[in-house]
Structures are given as C-alpha cells and as structure tokens.
Design an enzyme around this catalytic site. Structure first.
Site, PDB file in Angstrom:
ATOM      1  N   ASP A  63      45.034  44.600  42.505  1.00  0.00           N
ATOM      2  CA  ASP A  63      44.343  44.854  41.231  1.00  0.00           C
ATOM      3  C   ASP A  63      44.833  46.114  40.527  1.00  0.00           C
ATOM      4  O   ASP A  63      44.585  46.287  39.336  1.00  0.00           O
ATOM      5  CB  ASP A  63      42.831  45.004  41.459  1.00  0.00           C
ATOM      6  CG  ASP A  63      42.240  43.806  42.173  1.00  0.00           C
ATOM      7  OD1 ASP A  63      41.174  43.970  42.803  1.00  0.00           O
ATOM      8  OD2 ASP A  63      42.858  42.737  42.135  1.00  0.00           O
ATOM      9  N   ARG A  65      35.665  42.720  55.048  1.00  0.00           N
ATOM     10  CA  ARG A  65      34.982  43.435  53.973  1.00  0.00           C
ATOM     11  C   ARG A  65      33.718  44.116  54.505  1.00  0.00           C
ATOM     12  O   ARG A  65      32.783  44.370  53.767  1.00  0.00           O
ATOM     13  CB  ARG A  65      34.669  42.490  52.816  1.00  0.00           C
ATOM     14  CG  ARG A  65      35.934  42.064  52.045  1.00  0.00           C
ATOM     15  CD  ARG A  65      35.601  41.366  50.736  1.00  0.00           C
ATOM     16  NE  ARG A  65      36.773  40.934  49.994  1.00  0.00           N
ATOM     17  CZ  ARG A  65      37.504  41.698  49.199  1.00  0.00           C
ATOM     18  NH1 ARG A  65      37.168  42.983  49.085  1.00  0.00           N
ATOM     19  NH2 ARG A  65      38.558  41.239  48.554  1.00  0.00           N
ATOM     20  N   ARG A 112      44.625  23.124  28.740  1.00  0.00           N
ATOM     21  CA  ARG A 112      44.470  22.968  30.191  1.00  0.00           C
ATOM     22  C   ARG A 112      44.376  24.352  30.855  1.00  0.00           C
ATOM     23  O   ARG A 112      44.838  25.335  30.290  1.00  0.00           O
ATOM     24  CB  ARG A 112      45.674  22.213  30.773  1.00  0.00           C
ATOM     25  CG  ARG A 112      45.739  20.738  30.344  1.00  0.00           C
ATOM     26  CD  ARG A 112      44.632  19.917  30.973  1.00  0.00           C
ATOM     27  NE  ARG A 112      44.768  18.486  30.694  1.00  0.00           N
ATOM     28  CZ  ARG A 112      44.271  17.886  29.630  1.00  0.00           C
ATOM     29  NH1 ARG A 112      43.617  18.613  28.700  1.00  0.00           N
ATOM     30  NH2 ARG A 112      44.400  16.582  29.463  1.00  0.00           N
TER      31      ARG A 112
HETATM   32  O1  F6P Z   1      40.655  42.921  45.294  1.00  0.00           O
HETATM   33  C1  F6P Z   1      41.579  41.896  45.416  1.00  0.00           C
HETATM   34  C2  F6P Z   1      40.953  40.594  45.012  1.00  0.00           C
HETATM   35  O2  F6P Z   1      41.890  39.587  45.149  1.00  0.00           O
HETATM   36  C3  F6P Z   1      40.403  40.582  43.601  1.00  0.00           C
HETATM   37  O3  F6P Z   1      41.429  40.478  42.631  1.00  0.00           O
HETATM   38  C4  F6P Z   1      39.506  39.385  43.676  1.00  0.00           C
HETATM   39  O4  F6P Z   1      38.519  39.383  42.668  1.00  0.00           O
HETATM   40  C5  F6P Z   1      38.881  39.568  45.065  1.00  0.00           C
HETATM   41  O5  F6P Z   1      39.841  40.284  45.842  1.00  0.00           O
HETATM   42  C6  F6P Z   1      38.565  38.279  45.787  1.00  0.00           C
HETATM   43  O6  F6P Z   1      37.804  38.638  46.922  1.00  0.00           O
HETATM   44  P1  F6P Z   1      37.813  37.744  48.269  1.00  0.00           P
HETATM   45  O7  F6P Z   1      39.161  37.904  48.913  1.00  0.00           O
HETATM   46  O8  F6P Z   1      36.709  38.332  49.113  1.00  0.00           O
HETATM   47  O9  F6P Z   1      37.552  36.331  47.839  1.00  0.00           O
END
Ligand code: F6P
Length: 347
Positions: free
Chosen positions: A136, A76, A259
C-alpha cells in the site's frame, strides 16, 4: 568479551514481495558482520505469544532473496487489543517469551498495525526495531515501503492487458487495485498503465465529471476507456466494491458497456522486483546497524533515497496518504487524465 547479541525477527500483517529479502538482509548482516544469533519467530506476533520460533542460519537464509511471501509466515494478531474470552494477558506473555528466548532485540517487519504494536512493545520496555513493508505504501515517515514497487509492476501489467480486450469490445474497463485506505497503487499503476480515469480515496469521485469525460472520449471516437479505482474509494456500504459501484454509475450515466476487474491478491504474490529486493536489503542491513549501536525504538525509513530511521512513536497511528498537491496529480491532469474531480476545482 561482550556476549554476542541475539535478535528475533517476525513478519506481521498482509504479506508482500520482499519480506524474505528483508529477513535475509537482517539475518546475513547480523550473522556475518556482527556475529549475532538470529531467531525467526513464526506467524507474526502469534508466534511470540505461543513461543513458536526457529534458529535462522546462513543456510536457512540462502536462496530466499527472490522468494515471494515470508518464510516465517504472518498473521494479523494484535496483542494489545482487549483481552478475548481467554483472559490471556498477551503483552505480558510476549515480554515473558522475549526473555525466555534470550532476545536482545526484536525486529518487526510490517505495515501500520505492526509498527503500532512495535511501538507499544517498546513502550512496555522491549528493545524493538521496525521495518516498514506493504504494497500500500501507506506507512508514515518513509517515502517508500518494499512491496509497493512489485505491486505497481503487477498492476501495470494487468492494466496493459485490459487495453486490448477493451479495444476489441469497445468497452469501458474498470479495474480496482488494493491500497487499503490510500491511493498510491492506483496513482502509480494508473499512470504507468495509461489509465484514462484514476480515482483515489484522497481526491474523491464526482460521478457527473467522470461520466461527462467518458462520453466526450466516446464522442471523439476513442474506442474504449480504462478506469483505475483504488479499493478505498468512499462508497455506500451497500456497494460490494469500489469497482462495481463506479462501473454501475458509469454504465447507467453513459450507456456504454462497462466491465469490472478486481485485481486482488495477485498484487501481493510472487517474486519481488529488483527495486524491492534492494530496498528490503537496505532496510534489513540498516536495522542491524541500529541494533549494533543499541539505538532501539526506531523504524528504518527511506527518505530521498537514503536509509535513515525515525522513532517508532512518531509512526504509530498515522497514515501516509497521497497529498492532494502531489506532483503526479498535476502531471496527470496536464495529460487530460480525469482524476475524478473537475480539474479546475480547487482541491
Ligand atoms: O495491506 C495490504 C492489503 O493487501 C491491503 O491493500 C488490503 O486492503 C488488505 O491487505 C487485505 O487484507 P487481508 O489480507 O487480511 O484480506
């Protein structure tokens, strides 16, 4: 004789099923049809900064169509974020390494953040092509991203399994799906999985409407209910998750045993669905055609099931959210599915 082009490929941001299909689509089209050279850059933009890359050949691309994840790795890394303590000028280092690798073009496979970085690199003078990927489905300008169809299938299968255990215990099951700030996954998998309540960030959540709906189901002797929640649903910061927030208010408001399941990263794992393999391959092949035509600074898109492209500058900084008038919402309401707000309320 014109020199054969040399293209670099990277995958950045959250991984998803289909990235390897896209890498294969780019690589094989480039090598076989256009006699281009293909460089695989490791770990997203980090590899470009650290000059970490390998030559991709037909052999290295063989057998990866069905493989989940990304053979290049991802990160990232956001090179245009303010300089850290290291004081390294990452964009300048990227430009230097792009030239050092002898690239004619850089293909960036990624979601919103990646396409924004790709657009900024294009503005900085590099030849760049974007390929939109994410579970997403929230990248602006394309009807679908690959990764989405696979995640919908994974989430639907999980919801199917919740029906049997909810029925055995006469419980309300709340399942949280990914989607970052949008509700595409919750909408599609909620419908496919027979969700009774589907809560999207775009539509909000009226606690009383949902509790009254669930109590009515209970009084009609419906033995259980399934509530599908998108992770991006607005909630107090003190709440550790959307699912826990909603489940707490449901149990408090209805007195019915409730739950939670947070499906998490399984939605991003495993082999891509057939549709994602096809979409990723189409994107990869179209990206190479743009490069062959020297039509840079573009992102490939799927519009009305056709593969086209739009300017990267049109995509950067925008989000593809679920429109409040999306036809699936009206269809859900017609099936007496609760979408979190009073169905007669104007959205
Ligand atoms: O963008 C894909 C995703 O899985 C989102 O749905 C989620 O909020 C995010 O990445 C999680 O980020 P990371 O992989 O950095 O935990």
């Amino acid at each position: 004789m014109a020199k054969h082009k040399r293209i670099g490929i990277l995958s950045a941001g959250g991984d998803c099923p289909g990235i390897n299909a896209a890498i294969r689509g780019v690589g094989k089209t480039a090598i076989v049809k256009h006699k281009m050279e293909v460089i695989g850059i490791s770990s997203g933009f980090s590899g470009l900064i650290q000059n970490d890359f390998n030559i991709l050949t037909e052999e290295t691309l063989s057998g990866i169509l069905t493989l989940g994840g990304t053979i290049l790795g991802t990160s990232r890394e956001k090179p245009f974020k303010k300089k850290g303590s290291t004081g390294i000028d990452k964009p300048e280092l990227i430009k230097k390494n792009y030239r050092h690798m002898g690239l004619d073009c850089l293909v960036c496979i990624g979601g919103n953040g990646t396409q924004k970085t790709a657009s900024m690199l294009a503005d900085a003078g590099l030849n760049v092509i974007g390929i939109p990927k994410t579970i997403d489905n929230d990248v602006f300008g394309t009807d679908f991203t690959f990764g989405f169809d696979s995640a919908v299938s994974i989430a639907t299968e999980a919801i199917d399994r919740l029906h049997t255990t909810a029925n055995s215990h006469k419980r309300i099951m709340v399942i949280e799906l990914m989607g970052h700030h949008t509700g595409w996954l919750a909408l599609y998998a909620g419908l496919a999985g027979g969700g009774d309540v589907i809560l999207l960030p775009e539509l909000g959540y009226d606690e009383k409407v949902v509790n009254d709906y669930l109590l009515q189901r209970y009084q009609k002797k419906k033995p259980y209910s399934i509530v599908v929640v998108a992770e991006g649903l607005e909630r107090p910061e003190t709440e550790k998750s959307a699912a826990h927030y909603v489940a707490r208010l449901i149990e408090q408001g209805t007195g019915i045993e409730t739950r939670t399941t947070i499906l998490g990263y399984v939605q991003r794992g495993g082999s891509p669905s057939a549709m994602d393999r096809i979409l990723a391959t189409r994107f990869g092949s179209h990206a190479v055609q743009l490069i062959a035509d020297e039509n840079y600074g573009r992102m490939v898109v799927n519009k009305n099931n056709e593969t086209e492209s739009i300017a990267l500058g049109e995509v950067a900084g925008k989000l593809n959210t679920v429109p409040t008038n999306h036809s699936f919402i009206a269809k859900a309401l017609a099936l007496d599915i609760c979408m979190g707000f009073a169905s007669n309320a104007k959205k």
